[in-house]
Write a protein that holds these residues in place. Structure first.
Motif, PDB file in Angstrom:
ATOM      1  N   UNK A  11      44.919  48.610  15.661  1.00 50.11           N
ATOM      2  CA  UNK A  11      44.389  49.705  16.479  1.00 50.11           C
ATOM      3  C   UNK A  11      42.904  49.930  16.222  1.00 50.11           C
ATOM      4  N   UNK A  12      42.461  49.748  14.991  1.00 47.08           N
ATOM      5  CA  UNK A  12      41.026  49.813  14.709  1.00 47.08           C
ATOM      6  C   UNK A  12      40.305  48.662  15.417  1.00 47.08           C
ATOM      7  N   UNK A  13      40.918  47.488  15.398  1.00 45.02           N
ATOM      8  CA  UNK A  13      40.373  46.319  16.088  1.00 45.02           C
ATOM      9  C   UNK A  13      40.171  46.629  17.573  1.00 45.02           C
ATOM     10  N   UNK A  14      41.165  47.255  18.195  1.00 47.90           N
ATOM     11  CA  UNK A  14      41.042  47.647  19.605  1.00 47.90           C
ATOM     12  C   UNK A  14      39.897  48.651  19.797  1.00 47.90           C
ATOM     13  N   UNK A  15      39.774  49.614  18.897  1.00 48.71           N
ATOM     14  CA  UNK A  15      38.735  50.638  19.033  1.00 48.71           C
ATOM     15  C   UNK A  15      37.335  50.080  18.798  1.00 48.71           C
ATOM     16  N   UNK A  16      37.228  48.998  18.028  1.00 52.66           N
ATOM     17  CA  UNK A  16      35.921  48.412  17.707  1.00 52.66           C
ATOM     18  C   UNK A  16      35.441  47.422  18.756  1.00 52.66           C
ATOM     19  N   UNK A  17      36.278  47.109  19.732  1.00 51.67           N
ATOM     20  CA  UNK A  17      35.988  46.008  20.653  1.00 51.67           C
ATOM     21  C   UNK A  17      34.715  46.244  21.467  1.00 51.67           C
ATOM     22  N   UNK A  18      34.534  47.447  21.990  1.00 50.43           N
ATOM     23  CA  UNK A  18      33.365  47.701  22.841  1.00 50.43           C
ATOM     24  C   UNK A  18      32.071  47.544  22.061  1.00 50.43           C
ATOM     25  N   UNK A  19      32.033  48.059  20.845  1.00 41.03           N
ATOM     26  CA  UNK A  19      30.836  47.903  20.016  1.00 41.03           C
ATOM     27  C   UNK A  19      30.546  46.433  19.750  1.00 41.03           C
ATOM     28  N   UNK A  20      31.599  45.638  19.532  1.00 39.68           N
ATOM     29  CA  UNK A  20      31.413  44.204  19.317  1.00 39.68           C
ATOM     30  C   UNK A  20      30.828  43.531  20.553  1.00 39.68           C
ATOM     31  N   UNK A  21      31.284  43.970  21.722  1.00 42.19           N
ATOM     32  CA  UNK A  21      30.769  43.396  22.969  1.00 42.19           C
ATOM     33  C   UNK A  21      29.293  43.730  23.167  1.00 42.19           C
ATOM     34  N   UNK A  22      28.923  44.980  22.881  1.00 40.51           N
ATOM     35  CA  UNK A  22      27.511  45.362  22.980  1.00 40.51           C
ATOM     36  C   UNK A  22      26.654  44.508  22.042  1.00 40.51           C
ATOM     37  N   UNK A  23      27.133  44.277  20.822  1.00 37.44           N
ATOM     38  CA  UNK A  23      26.362  43.457  19.879  1.00 37.44           C
ATOM     39  C   UNK A  23      26.252  42.018  20.378  1.00 37.44           C
ATOM     40  N   UNK A  24      27.367  41.481  20.879  1.00 42.92           N
ATOM     41  CA  UNK A  24      27.343  40.115  21.390  1.00 42.92           C
ATOM     42  C   UNK A  24      26.270  39.977  22.471  1.00 42.92           C
ATOM     43  N   UNK A  25      26.220  40.923  23.388  1.00 49.15           N
ATOM     44  CA  UNK A  25      25.226  40.853  24.459  1.00 49.15           C
ATOM     45  C   UNK A  25      23.819  40.990  23.904  1.00 49.15           C
ATOM     46  N   UNK A  26      23.638  41.872  22.939  1.00 53.41           N
ATOM     47  CA  UNK A  26      22.317  42.091  22.343  1.00 53.41           C
ATOM     48  C   UNK A  26      21.811  40.831  21.642  1.00 53.41           C
ATOM     49  N   UNK A  27      22.698  40.154  20.953  1.00 52.48           N
ATOM     50  CA  UNK A  27      22.284  38.973  20.184  1.00 52.48           C
ATOM     51  C   UNK A  27      22.186  37.712  21.036  1.00 52.48           C
ATOM     52  N   UNK A  28      22.711  37.763  22.261  1.00 51.69           N
ATOM     53  CA  UNK A  28      22.650  36.598  23.150  1.00 51.69           C
ATOM     54  C   UNK A  28      21.936  36.949  24.455  1.00 51.69           C
ATOM     55  N   UNK A  29      20.977  37.841  24.367  1.00 50.19           N
ATOM     56  CA  UNK A  29      20.302  38.324  25.570  1.00 50.19           C
ATOM     57  C   UNK A  29      19.583  37.212  26.325  1.00 50.19           C
ATOM     58  N   UNK A  30      19.170  36.160  25.624  1.00 53.86           N
ATOM     59  CA  UNK A  30      18.474  35.064  26.301  1.00 53.86           C
ATOM     60  C   UNK A  30      19.415  34.269  27.211  1.00 53.86           C
ATOM     61  N   UNK A  31      20.713  34.322  26.944  1.00 55.70           N
ATOM     62  CA  UNK A  31      21.671  33.551  27.725  1.00 55.70           C
ATOM     63  C   UNK A  31      22.187  34.303  28.951  1.00 55.70           C
ATOM     64  N   UNK A  32      21.996  35.630  28.946  1.00 61.12           N
ATOM     65  CA  UNK A  32      22.601  36.455  29.994  1.00 61.12           C
ATOM     66  C   UNK A  32      21.559  37.344  30.647  1.00 61.12           C
ATOM     67  N   UNK A  33      21.956  37.862  31.800  1.00 64.71           N
ATOM     68  CA  UNK A  33      21.182  38.915  32.432  1.00 64.71           C
ATOM     69  C   UNK A  33      21.697  40.259  31.970  1.00 64.71           C
TER      70      UNK A  33
END
Length: 567
Positions: free
Chosen positions: A430-452
Motif C-alpha cells: 500500500x505504501x508502494x501504491x501511494x509512492x507511485x505518483x512521486x516516482x513518476x514525477x521523478x522519472x520525468x524530471x530525470x529524463x526530461x531530455x527524452x520527453x516533452x
C-alpha cells in the motif's frame, strides 16, 4: 487611491495581529506557500503570506483583508495536485495567501463517533487520535501519508482509496463567507452552541469550551456520504460514481475549494476493522479484472476496503524511482513529510536563483536511494513485473473468508496470479501504491531530455464502462510517448499520466485528450478538484458564484473569471 500606501498599511495591520514573523513578504519565504506540489504560474502581486496562530487571529486577518479589498487564498496543507490552493497567473487585485498550518486541533464528540476538525488537523493526526477508540477517519491511505488536512478533503470532495465511503462530505461546518457588501459573515452550522459573537465563538471552539449540552444531535444535516455504497454497486449506470462537478456533492463547505474560509468541520468517524487481509491479484487479461469488479459489485459480498489498480509501467518506475519515498512513508510521520515538501520547494527557489539544474535534488536522492531497501519484497516485485494489470484488494473481518473463496473461484476461470499477503507485505504494497505518483514525477524530471510535457489527469469512468484499459486514438498515440495508469478500480476513478514526445504541443494534446474523454462520457476531474487545470462545469461554477459573490476568494479556480464581482 495610493495603492502602495494601502499595501503598507495592510502589512502593518496584519503584523500587529499575528506578529511580524508570521507575515512573509520575501520571495524565498513565500516559496513553499505560493508553489504547490506541481509547478504553477506564480503571480507578481502576492503581497504577503500570513500565518495566524489562532482562529480569532484568522478572523481578524480576514476582516483587514476585506477592508483593503485584496484577494484571499486560504490554504490548509498545500498538498493538492491541481494548484487549487495556490495563486496562479495574473490578478486584478493584490493577493494575500493565508496559511492555516499552525491552526491545529481536533475535538472528539459523541464518544468519538464524530469529531470537529480545525484547519490544520491532518488525516494522519486524526487516525492516531482515534486508534485507542478503535475508530478511524474517512481516509486512512494515500493523502494521509503526505499530511493532507481533514478540511482540505471536505473542501475538495476528495474520494481516496476507500470503496465503502465515497467522497469526503459534511453539511456541518463553521465558515466565513464574504457577502455582496464586501464584508465577512461568520456562519456557525456546526450544531454546537458556541455563543453569539465571532470572538466568543472562535475562542470557545479553539479551546474546546463546550460540553454535551451544547452539542445538537439528530438534526437534518448529515456528516458523511450516506448513499455511496448503493451508488458504486450500480454497474449498469452510464454515469460515474463520483466526480468533482457532481452537484449532489456541493453544500456550503463541501466542495467549496477556497470560496469560503472554513474554520472547522464536523464529520463522522468509522469503526476500525479488527482483522484485515490484503490480496495481490495480477493478470495479462483485462477481462479478468473487468469481470472481477462487475461480479463482486453485483454479488452479496460486502464491498472491499479498497481495490487499487496499477499498470505494469507504474510498477516498473516505482520499483526503480520510489525507494526513498517508500522508505520515508514507512518511517516518517505525516508532519515530517509536509516539512520535506516545504524544504523541497525552498531548495527549488534557490536552485532557480543560482541557475542550477532544477533536477539536482532528484538526482542526488535517486543516487542515495540505490543504497536504500527495495520498494517491495522480492516475491511481490517479481509478480509486479510479470503481468500488465494488478489489483491490491483489502478486505476485513467477516468478509475475509468469503472474499478468499470468491477470488479462488475467479482465478479458476480467468488467467491470474493471486497472492495472499502477510501483514508486513500489505503495508509495503500500500505504501508502494501511494509512492507511485512521486516516482513518476521523478522519472520525468530525470529524463526530461527524452520527453516533452507531462499531462496528468484524474478521471471518473461511467460505472458501466469496460474501456478502463485505455486505447488512445492514432492521432494521440503519435504525440504520447509513454503512459502510466493507476486508480481506484471498483469506483472506476483512474489517475492517468502521459509523457509527450518532445515535439508535441501540450495545449493541443490536452484539448484532444479531454475531447476523447468527452466522447467516452468520462467526467474530469474525479477527486483532485478543478484547481487551475480543469474547467468548472455549470453546476460547480454557479456554486462558486453563490458562495463568493464578489469573486475575492481563490478567484480563477476552475478556469473561471478572476476579476472582481465576476466581471
Amino acid at each position: 487611491m495610493n495603492h502602495s500606501n494601502t499595501s503598507a498599511n495592510l502589512l502593518n495591520e496584519l503584523q500587529a495581529v499575528v506578529g511580524a514573523a508570521q507575515v512573509l513578504t520575501s520571495p524565498s519565504q513565500q516559496q513553499a506557500y505560493i508553489n504547490g506540489v506541481v509547478s504553477s504560474a506564480v503571480p507578481s502581486n502576492v503581497m504577503a503570506v500570513v500565518i495566524p496562530k489562532t482562529l480569532l487571529a484568522l478572523w481578524q486577518v480576514l476582516t483587514l483583508c476585506a477592508q483593503a479589498d485584496v484577494i484571499i487564498i486560504a490554504q490548509a496543507a498545500n498538498t493538492g495536485l491541481t494548484g487549487g490552493s495556490t495563486p496562479y497567473g495574473y490578478y486584478d487585485r493584490a493577493v494575500v495567501v493565508i496559511s492555516m498550518q499552525q491552526l491545529a486541533g481536533v475535538h472528539l464528540i459523541e464518544e468519538g463517533r464524530e469529531i470537529i476538525a480545525l484547519p490544520a488537523a491532518t488525516l494522519q493526526q486524526l487516525e492516531t487520535m482515534l486508534a485507542p477508540l478503535q475508530r478511524e477517519p474517512h481516509s486512512v491511505l494515500g493523502s494521509s501519508c503526505v499530511g493532507a488536512s481533514v478540511i482540505g478533503g471536505i473542501c475538495n470532495n476528495s474520494g481516496g482509496m476507500l470503496v465503502q465511503r465515497g467522497p469526503a462530505y459534511t453539511e456541518m461546518a463553521l465558515f466565513a463567507q464574504r457577502t455582496t457588501d464586501g464584508n465577512f459573515e461568520l456562519i456557525n452550522n456546526l450544531g454546537v452552541d458556541l455563543g453569539d459573537t465571532p470572538e466568543e465563538i472562535l475562542s470557545r471552539l479553539q479551546q474546546g469550551m463546550f460540553g454535551p449540552e451544547q452539542i445538537e444531535t439528530g438534526g437534518d444535516r448529515i456528516i458523511a456520504n450516506t448513499q455511496y455504497q448503493d451508488k458504486v454497486r450500480d454497474c449498469a449506470a452510464a454515469t460515474p460514481a463520483r466526480f468533482n462537478n457532481d452537484a449532489s456533492g456541493l453544500f456550503e463547505a463541501s466542495g467549496s475549494a477556497g470560496r469560503l474560509v472554513v474554520f472547522a468541520v464536523r464529520v463522522a468517524t468509522f469503526p476500525k476493522a479488527q482483522q484485515e487481509q490484503t490480496f495481490y491479484l495480477s493478470s495479462n487479461d483485462a477481462e479478468a479484472l473487468t469481470a472481477l469488479r462487475r461480479n463482486w459489485l453485483q454479488s452479496e459480498l460486502p464491498l472491499p476496503i479498497l481495490a487499487e489498480y496499477m499498470h505494469q509501467t507504474y510498477n516498473e518506475i516505482t520499483l526503480q524511482y520510489g525507494r526513498d519515498t517508500c522508505l520515508s512513508m514507512r518511517k516518517l510521520p505525516a508532519e515530517r513529510m509536509g516539512t520535506l515538501y516545504r524544504l523541497q520547494s525552498r531548495i527549488g527557489y534557490y536552485l532557480n536563483r543560482w541557475r542550477l539544474p532544477a533536477s539536482l535534488p532528484d538526482r542526488l536522492l535517486q543516487c542515495a536511494s540505490m543504497l536504500m531497501p527495495a520498494a517491495l519484497p522480492k516475491n511481490l516485485a517479481k509478480q509486479a513485473m510479470a503481468y500488465r494489470y494488478h489489483l491490491i484488494i483489502k478486505v476485513a473481518d467477516d468478509n475475509i473468508a468469503s472474499a478468499a473463496t470468491y477470488l479462488q473461484a475467479h482465478i479458476q476461470q480467468y488467467p491470474c496470479q493471486l497472492h495472499r499477503c502477510t501483514g508486513e507485505e500489505s503495508k509495503q504494497l500500500l505504501v508502494f501504491r501511494s509512492a507511485a505518483t512521486a516516482a513518476m514525477f521523478r522519472y520525468h524530471n530525470l529524463h526530461s531530455a527524452e520527453y516533452g510535457a507531462l499531462i496528468s489527469t484524474d478521471i471518473a469512468l461511467p460505472r458501466n464502462a469496460v474501456d478502463w484499459d485505455e486505447q488512445l486514438p492514432p492521432a494521440l498515440q503519435q504525440q504520447v510517448k509513454k503512459t502510466f495508469y493507476l486508480g481506484h478500480f471498483f469506483c472506476h476513478v483512474m489517475h492517468q499520466d502521459y509523457l509527450l514526445v518532445p515535439t508535441a504541443d501540450e495545449g493541443q494534446v490536452k484539448d484532444e485528450l479531454l475531447a476523447f474523454y468527452e466522447q467516452r462520457k468520462v467526467e474530469y476531474p474525479a477527486e483532485h478538484n478543478v484547481g487551475h487545470i480543469y474547467p468548472a462545469k455549470t453546476a460547480l461554477k454557479e456554486f462558486y458564484q453563490q458562495l463568493d459573490p464578489t469573486n475575492s476568494l481563490n478567484p480563477g479556480i476552475g478556469q473561471t473569471a478572476k476579476l472582481k464581482n465576476w466581471r
